[in-house]
Write a protein that holds these residues in place. Sequence first.
Motif: not given
Length: 238
Positions: A64-72, A20-24
């Motif tokens: 944001x992209x790195x966090x999104x992939x990492x969280x996934x 969610x944070x990465x998306x934001x």
Amino acid sequence: MSCFTFLKVMMILFNLAIVIGGGVLLGIGIWVSVDSSSFLHIFGPLSSSVLQFVNVGYLLIAIGAVLFVLGFLGCCGAQKESKCLLIMFFSIVLIIFIIEVAAAVVALVYTSLAETILQGTVVQLLKNEYNKTSDITTVWDTTMNNLKCCGLSNYTDFTDSYYTTHHLGLYPPFCCKNSNPCNATTAESSDVPGCFPQLLSEIRKNAGVVGGVAAGICALEIAAMAVAMYLYCGLDEK
């Protein structure tokens, strides 16, 4: 509930928050890239200071992209109990952690060199892009107007620049005190200071907050790596 199950649930929830944070951050990065003037208006002088040194929009999109992939990876790895995804998550977090530590060491040990390189990079950007690229022009106009400064070091940063070439040798009005038109002679006599010392001062005022946030992020990264490795090793026992 066993320790393994508890940490698995915490891992899923934690990485959902990261997704969610990465998306934001992706959304904010796109907003800043498209409409930097609104970003400057809302966040004030500090935002213009930061925008001199990094392209915040693209930086936020990348983070944001790195966090999104990492969280996934972390979320799916814990949910599906996949050793492959968990070790990928652990490896990426470890790489990021090492890069952060290395950057901190370089910043502390080679501060003067970093500032010199930074000045050279920003001055070239100012010479080539000011009054040519709208985002950069907006950022610099806001900074020079708010801080009552001219260029990064002084008015000479605009010598032989895109601006002077397309304005018959004239300098931006911020470089002169109550003088119109603003040429090299009046700019020199006006002696308007450069923006670099004031920009550094603005950033250093918030150094404590930045340091605290960085320390918190490092602690979370260490905890995430520990939990990921625990789950990875725990799968062998199941």
